[in-house]
Design an enzyme around this catalytic site. Structure first.
Site, short mmCIF file in Angstrom:
data_model
loop_
_atom_site.label_atom_id
_atom_site.label_comp_id
_atom_site.label_asym_id
_atom_site.label_seq_id
_atom_site.Cartn_x
_atom_site.Cartn_y
_atom_site.Cartn_z
CE1 TYR A 1 73.60 70.91 -20.39
CE2 TYR A 1 72.03 72.73 -20.45
CZ TYR A 1 72.54 71.57 -21.00
OH TYR A 1 71.99 71.06 -22.15
N1 NAP Z 1 67.17 65.47 -24.05
C1 NAP Z 1 66.78 66.73 -24.19
O1 NAP Z 1 65.60 67.05 -24.09
C2 NAP Z 1 67.82 67.79 -24.48
C3 NAP Z 1 67.51 69.12 -24.29
C4 NAP Z 1 68.47 70.08 -24.57
C5 NAP Z 1 69.73 69.69 -25.01
N2 NAP Z 1 70.00 68.39 -25.19
C6 NAP Z 1 71.33 68.00 -25.67
O2 NAP Z 1 71.20 66.97 -26.63
C7 NAP Z 1 72.25 65.99 -26.46
C8 NAP Z 1 71.66 64.62 -26.22
O3 NAP Z 1 70.73 64.69 -25.16
P1 NAP Z 1 70.45 63.44 -24.21
O4 NAP Z 1 69.28 63.82 -23.39
O5 NAP Z 1 70.46 62.17 -24.99
O6 NAP Z 1 71.76 63.50 -23.30
P2 NAP Z 1 72.07 62.58 -22.03
O7 NAP Z 1 71.01 61.59 -21.76
O8 NAP Z 1 72.40 63.52 -20.93
O9 NAP Z 1 73.29 61.72 -22.54
C9 NAP Z 1 74.45 62.27 -22.97
C10 NAP Z 1 75.53 61.24 -23.16
O10 NAP Z 1 76.70 61.90 -22.71
C11 NAP Z 1 77.45 60.99 -21.99
N3 NAP Z 1 78.29 61.64 -20.99
C12 NAP Z 1 77.91 62.34 -19.90
N4 NAP Z 1 78.99 62.71 -19.19
C13 NAP Z 1 80.07 62.21 -19.84
C14 NAP Z 1 81.46 62.23 -19.59
N5 NAP Z 1 81.98 62.80 -18.50
N6 NAP Z 1 82.28 61.61 -20.46
C15 NAP Z 1 81.78 61.00 -21.55
N7 NAP Z 1 80.47 60.94 -21.84
C16 NAP Z 1 79.63 61.54 -20.99
C17 NAP Z 1 76.44 60.09 -21.31
O11 NAP Z 1 77.10 58.89 -20.98
P3 NAP Z 1 76.71 58.01 -19.69
O12 NAP Z 1 75.73 57.00 -20.21
O13 NAP Z 1 77.98 57.46 -19.22
O14 NAP Z 1 76.10 58.95 -18.68
C18 NAP Z 1 75.37 59.95 -22.35
O15 NAP Z 1 75.60 58.83 -23.16
C19 NAP Z 1 73.10 66.50 -25.31
O16 NAP Z 1 74.17 67.25 -25.83
C20 NAP Z 1 72.15 67.40 -24.54
O17 NAP Z 1 72.81 68.42 -23.81
C21 NAP Z 1 69.08 67.41 -24.92
#
Ligand code: NAP
Length: 242
Positions: free
Chosen positions: A154
């Site tokens: 990742y």
């Molecule tokens: N949350 C944190 O604390 C944190 C920390 C570090 C970085 N980030 C970054 O911040 C961003 C948002 O975080 P988050 O926690 O809201 O992310 P998340 O919950 O992992 O959600 C990411 C979104 O990406 C979509 N996704 C995953 N695989 C996919 C695929 N194959 N094709 C199309 N869409 C796909 C998911 O759709 P589905 O609903 O279909 O799964 C979901 O809507 C991300 O880029 C994450 O890496 C977040």
């Protein structure tokens, strides 16, 4: 220019829930037409659709997912104000190498291949934006600079997403600004247990989860700033210093 096409729209990938849903709703609240990409239909997608967003489904792990989404965006928009690469897959790397390689391929497809294709294919729509500048925002992770070996596949793909932002910042200037937002502990996953949560927060200077608004504010500030490109903005409560 066709009158029925959206003008100066904002594309948010992975907008069905959590941070992506917040970003899409925030962009709508700011008055931007929103194109919300999602993979899984959710109540959030229904909410966005009801509020007037154009919702486009697609799996970005599919090698053609990026080009297909770009084509779908071109069918509904004549110009773009911003592209926000939020979609993300996140898992501990599997112990078995064959399984880990399959994960690596998915991470690469979602975090590198699809954003690469979308930026290239949608650059003409960003160029056509009526605002002084258009934006691309790559949402990476503090792990892109300081990887956690348990998540190495990742982390490597997020580092690729971050590096790509810098190439596109050079390539698309001066019309398009390209910046990186690096979240830290914004919103834990359901599978993060109490011990993991406590450990992460003990390593975070501000001692709490950031919440989706912290990312929304950072993205909004980037869009408002005419003189910032190629920047990497950490929104991590200081965890990267731990
Ligand atoms: N949350 C944190 O604390 C944190 C920390 C570090 C970085 N980030 C970054 O911040 C961003 C948002 O975080 P988050 O926690 O809201 O992310 P998340 O919950 O992992 O959600 C990411 C979104 O990406 C979509 N996704 C995953 N695989 C996919 C695929 N194959 N094709 C199309 N869409 C796909 C998911 O759709 P589905 O609903 O279909 O799964 C979901 O809507 C991300 O880029 C994450 O890496 C977040």
């Amino acid at each position: 220019m066709t009158a029925s096409l959206l003008q100066d729209a904002v594309l948010v990938t992975g907008a069905g829930r959590r941070v992506g849903l917040h970003l899409a709703e925030r962009m709508m609240a700011l008055g931007h037409p929103v194109i919300a990409h999602y993979r899984t239909p959710t109540d959030g997608v229904e909410r966005l659709r009801a509020a007037g967003a154009v919702c486009l489904q697609g799996d970005l792990a599919d090698p053609d997912g990026g080009p297909r989404l770009a084509e779908a965006v071109r069918a509904v928009a004549g110009s773009l104000r911003a592209v926000i690469h939020n979609a993300s897959a996140f898992e501990v790397t599997a112990p078995d190498t064959a399984d880990a390689l399959r994960q690596l391929d998915v991470f690469h497809a979602v975090h590198v291949r699809a954003p690469f294709a979308l930026n290239r294919e949608l650059a003409p729509l960003l160029d056509a934006c009526s605002a002084r500048r258009a934006d691309i925002v790559h949402i990476t992770d503090i792990y892109a600079d300081n990887p956690n070996p348990a998540f190495d596949a990742y982390c490597a793909s997020k580092a690729g997403l971050q590096n790509l932002a810098l190439s596109f910042a050079k390539r698309l200037a001066p019309k398009v600004k390209v910046n990186v937002v690096q979240p830290g502990p914004i919103l834990f996953k359901e599978w993060h247990g109490p011990e993991a949560r406590a450990r992460v927060l003990s390593e975070t200077l501000l001692g709490e989860e950031g919440g989706v608004e912290a990312i929304g504010m950072a993205v909004e500030a980037i869009l408002r700033n005419h003189y910032q490109t190629g920047a990497v903005v950490a929104v991590d409560g200081g965890r990267r210093l731990a």
